[in-house]
Motif scaffolding. Structure first.
Motif, PDB file in Angstrom:
ATOM      1  N   ILE A  27      78.568 -21.310  18.097  1.00  0.00           N
ATOM      2  CA  ILE A  27      79.031 -20.206  18.933  1.00  0.00           C
ATOM      3  C   ILE A  27      80.560 -20.163  18.966  1.00  0.00           C
ATOM      4  CG2 ILE A  27      79.201 -19.418  21.343  1.00  0.00           C
ATOM      5  CD1 ILE A  27      76.300 -20.244  21.706  1.00  0.00           C
ATOM      6  N   GLN A  28      81.184 -21.354  19.021  1.00  0.00           N
ATOM      7  CA  GLN A  28      82.642 -21.429  19.123  1.00  0.00           C
ATOM      8  C   GLN A  28      83.359 -21.043  17.835  1.00  0.00           C
ATOM      9  OE1 GLN A  28      83.284 -25.464  20.436  1.00  0.00           O
ATOM     10  NE2 GLN A  28      83.238 -24.906  22.596  1.00  0.00           N
ATOM     11  N   THR A  29      82.724 -21.323  16.687  1.00  0.00           N
ATOM     12  CA  THR A  29      83.426 -21.148  15.414  1.00  0.00           C
ATOM     13  C   THR A  29      83.034 -19.884  14.657  1.00  0.00           C
ATOM     14  OG1 THR A  29      81.763 -22.525  14.289  1.00  0.00           O
ATOM     15  CG2 THR A  29      83.744 -23.637  15.104  1.00  0.00           C
ATOM     16  N   ILE A  36      73.844 -17.602  23.400  1.00  0.00           N
ATOM     17  CA  ILE A  36      73.162 -18.882  23.172  1.00  0.00           C
ATOM     18  C   ILE A  36      71.789 -18.683  22.523  1.00  0.00           C
ATOM     19  CG2 ILE A  36      72.149 -20.903  24.305  1.00  0.00           C
ATOM     20  CD1 ILE A  36      74.333 -20.597  26.469  1.00  0.00           C
ATOM     21  N   TRP A  37      70.955 -17.799  23.123  1.00  0.00           N
ATOM     22  CA  TRP A  37      69.587 -17.634  22.627  1.00  0.00           C
ATOM     23  C   TRP A  37      69.569 -16.999  21.237  1.00  0.00           C
ATOM     24  CZ3 TRP A  37      66.213 -20.605  24.527  1.00  0.00           C
ATOM     25  CH2 TRP A  37      66.265 -20.978  25.871  1.00  0.00           C
ATOM     26  N   HIS A  38      70.519 -16.106  20.975  1.00  0.00           N
ATOM     27  CA  HIS A  38      70.604 -15.502  19.653  1.00  0.00           C
ATOM     28  C   HIS A  38      70.929 -16.562  18.605  1.00  0.00           C
ATOM     29  CE1 HIS A  38      72.764 -12.992  16.483  1.00  0.00           C
ATOM     30  NE2 HIS A  38      71.506 -12.584  16.461  1.00  0.00           N
ATOM     31  N   CYS A  39      71.857 -17.454  18.937  1.00  0.00           N
ATOM     32  CA  CYS A  39      72.224 -18.542  18.020  1.00  0.00           C
ATOM     33  C   CYS A  39      71.038 -19.481  17.787  1.00  0.00           C
ATOM     34  CB  CYS A  39      73.414 -19.323  18.598  1.00  0.00           C
ATOM     35  SG  CYS A  39      73.970 -20.676  17.540  1.00  0.00           S
ATOM     36  N   ILE A  40      70.306 -19.816  18.860  1.00  0.00           N
ATOM     37  CA  ILE A  40      69.146 -20.710  18.727  1.00  0.00           C
ATOM     38  C   ILE A  40      68.082 -20.067  17.832  1.00  0.00           C
ATOM     39  CG2 ILE A  40      67.196 -21.738  19.976  1.00  0.00           C
ATOM     40  CD1 ILE A  40      69.122 -22.130  22.361  1.00  0.00           C
ATOM     41  N   ARG A  41      67.800 -18.777  18.080  1.00  0.00           N
ATOM     42  CA  ARG A  41      66.787 -18.075  17.286  1.00  0.00           C
ATOM     43  C   ARG A  41      67.169 -17.996  15.818  1.00  0.00           C
ATOM     44  NH1 ARG A  41      66.760 -14.241  21.450  1.00  0.00           N
ATOM     45  NH2 ARG A  41      67.828 -12.778  20.059  1.00  0.00           N
ATOM     46  N   ALA A 219      87.525 -29.240  29.526  1.00  0.00           N
ATOM     47  CA  ALA A 219      87.733 -29.542  28.103  1.00  0.00           C
ATOM     48  C   ALA A 219      87.437 -28.365  27.181  1.00  0.00           C
ATOM     49  CB  ALA A 219      86.851 -30.727  27.702  1.00  0.00           C
ATOM     50  N   THR A 220      86.634 -27.404  27.626  1.00  0.00           N
ATOM     51  CA  THR A 220      86.135 -26.353  26.736  1.00  0.00           C
ATOM     52  C   THR A 220      87.215 -25.557  26.007  1.00  0.00           C
ATOM     53  OG1 THR A 220      84.023 -26.156  27.908  1.00  0.00           O
ATOM     54  CG2 THR A 220      84.722 -24.258  26.617  1.00  0.00           C
ATOM     55  N   PRO A 221      88.287 -25.090  26.656  1.00  0.00           N
ATOM     56  CA  PRO A 221      89.296 -24.325  25.909  1.00  0.00           C
ATOM     57  C   PRO A 221      89.849 -25.080  24.690  1.00  0.00           C
ATOM     58  CG  PRO A 221      89.643 -24.039  28.250  1.00  0.00           C
ATOM     59  CD  PRO A 221      88.584 -25.086  28.100  1.00  0.00           C
ATOM     60  N   MET A 222      90.216 -26.340  24.877  1.00  0.00           N
ATOM     61  CA  MET A 222      90.743 -27.120  23.750  1.00  0.00           C
ATOM     62  C   MET A 222      89.638 -27.509  22.770  1.00  0.00           C
ATOM     63  SD  MET A 222      93.982 -27.522  23.482  1.00  0.00           S
ATOM     64  CE  MET A 222      94.227 -25.832  24.020  1.00  0.00           C
ATOM     65  N   ASP A 223      88.396 -27.571  23.254  1.00  0.00           N
ATOM     66  CA  ASP A 223      87.276 -27.867  22.367  1.00  0.00           C
ATOM     67  C   ASP A 223      87.053 -26.714  21.390  1.00  0.00           C
ATOM     68  OD1 ASP A 223      85.044 -29.648  21.659  1.00  0.00           O
ATOM     69  OD2 ASP A 223      83.768 -28.032  22.404  1.00  0.00           O
ATOM     70  N   PHE A 259      86.724 -19.787  26.292  1.00  0.00           N
ATOM     71  CA  PHE A 259      85.624 -20.279  27.136  1.00  0.00           C
ATOM     72  C   PHE A 259      84.264 -20.103  26.461  1.00  0.00           C
ATOM     73  CE2 PHE A 259      89.191 -19.143  29.795  1.00  0.00           C
ATOM     74  CZ  PHE A 259      89.356 -20.305  30.541  1.00  0.00           C
ATOM     75  N   LYS A 260      84.292 -19.886  25.140  1.00  0.00           N
ATOM     76  CA  LYS A 260      83.039 -19.796  24.394  1.00  0.00           C
ATOM     77  C   LYS A 260      82.304 -21.136  24.461  1.00  0.00           C
ATOM     78  CE  LYS A 260      83.257 -16.266  20.802  1.00  0.00           C
ATOM     79  NZ  LYS A 260      83.202 -16.037  19.337  1.00  0.00           N
TER      80      LYS A 260
END
Length: 292
Positions: A27-29, A36-41, A219-223, A259-260
Motif C-alpha cells: 500500500i505504501q509503495t 487494505i481489502w483491495h490490496c489483500i484481494r 513511525a508511519t510517516p518515516m516508514d 500516513f498510508k
C-alpha cells in the motif's frame, strides 16, 4: 536473559504480523491499490496465500536477532543511564531516562536491520503470478529468495544499496522506540495496583499492544519514506535522498501519503506487540524463578 527473552518474543511475533506487513508495504509503495481489502484481494488473486509470506524466512531469523538486540540494548542503556545520573541502577528510571534509552536503542539497531529491511521490502513488492501448470511459462522472479535478494542488491547497487533508506529508518526508529518503551512503562505503572512491583498478564497484554500502536503511529510517516527509498532501484531511480523523497511524494499524492498504512500498522501492532511483551515478561519471570 533480556537478549534471550527478546529473541523468543520477536520470533513468535513474526508469525502473527507478517501477512499484514506485506499488505502495508504494498500500500505504501504502490498507487494501484484502493485500500487494505483491495490490496489483500488482489494479492491473493494473483499470488495466493504465498504472496503474503514473501521474505518471511529471513524475517523470522533476523527479527529474533534484532528483537533480542533491542531488548538487551535497551536494558543496558537504561542501566548505564541510571548509574550515570543517580550513581546506582537500583532506582526507578524517569520518563526522560526511558525515552533516551529507547531512542538510543532505535539508533543503534539501524546498522543491523537496514540490509534485511531492504531485502524484505524488495521481496514483498515483487510481483509473481501464482504458479500452476497453465502458468509454467512465466518467467522467474528477479529475486529467488531473501539471501539471493541480498546478493543481487550488493552486486548491482554495491554495499550502499543494502543501506538504502537508512536515513529514514534512523528517523523512524529513534522516536518510535522512545515512544514504544515509554508507553509500555507508563501504562504498566498506571494499571499495576499499589504494593505490587510487577504487572499482571492482562496489564502486560494491554500495555504491550498499546505500546506497539503508539510506536507505529509516530513511525508511519518515516516508514512510508523508507519503503519508497528502498524500492527505488537503479533502473528507475526517482529519489535523490530523504528530503527529496518527502517532497516528491507529498507533491504527487498530498500530505496523506505520509500516513498510508497507518490504520493497518496500528491493527497489526496490537497483537504483535502483545505477543512480544507477554513472551518477554514470561521468559524473564521464569528465569528469575529458576535462579531462585
Amino acid at each position: 536473559m533480556d537478549f534471550i527473552a527478546g529473541a523468543i518474543g520477536g520470533g513468535l511475533s513474526v508469525a502473527v504480523g507478517y501477512p499484514l506487513d506485506t499488505v502495508k508495504v504494498r500500500i505504501q509503495t504502490e498507487r494501484s491499490y484502493n485500500g487494505i481489502w483491495h490490496c489483500i484481494r488482489e494479492t491473493y488473486k494473483a499470488e495466493k496465500a504465498w504472496g503474503f509470506y514473501k521474505g518471511m524466512s529471513l524475517s523470522v531469523s533476523t527479527v529474533s536477532l534484532v528483537s533480542s538486540f533491542s531488548f538487551g540494548a535497551y536494558r543496558n542503556f537504561l542501566y548505564n543511564i541510571c548509574r550515570l545520573r543517580y550513581g546506582t541502577s537500583d532506582v526507578k528510571p524517569s520518563k526522560v531516562d526511558i525515552s533516551v534509552a529507547g531512542c538510543a536503542t532505535g539508533a543503534v539497531r539501524v546498522v543491523l536491520i537496514s540490509p534485511t529491511e531492504t531485502a524484505k521490502v524488495r521481496m514483498q513488492t515483487q510481483k509473481q503470478s501464482h504458479y500452476s501448470v497453465t502458468a509454467s511459462h512465466l518467467s522467474k522472479p528477479k529475486y529467488q529468495g531473501p539471501v539471493h535478494c541480498l546478493r543481487m542488491i550488493a552486486k548491482e547497487e554495491g554495499f550502499g544499496g543494502l543501506y538504502k533508506g537508512c536515513s529514514a529508518l534512523l528517523c523512524r526508529d529513534c522516536h518510535s522506540f522512545a515512544t514504544y518503551f515509554l508507553t509500555y512503562n507508563i501504562l504498566c505503572d498506571w494499571f499495576t495496583p499499589a504494593g505490587k512491583n510487577k504487572p499482571d498478564i492482562l496489564t502486560v497484554l494491554i500495555s504491550g499492544g498499546s505500546a506497539g500502536v503508539f510506536g507505529w503511529a509516530v513511525a508511519t510517516p518515516m516508514d512510508v519514506i523508507k519503503s519508497r527509498m528502498q524500492v527505488d532501484n537503479l533502473g528507475q531511480r526517482k529519489y535523490r535522498g530523504l528530503i527529496h523523497c518527502i517532497r516528491v511524494s507529498v507533491k504527487e499524492e498530498g500530505i496523506r501519503v505520509l500516513f498510508k498504512g497507518l490504520g493497518l500498522n496500528c491493527i497489526r501492532a496490537f497483537p504483535v506487540n502483545m505477543v512480544v511483551f507477554v513472551t518477554y515478561e514470561g521468559v524473564m519471570r521464569l528465569a528469575e524463578n529458576l535462579m531462585k
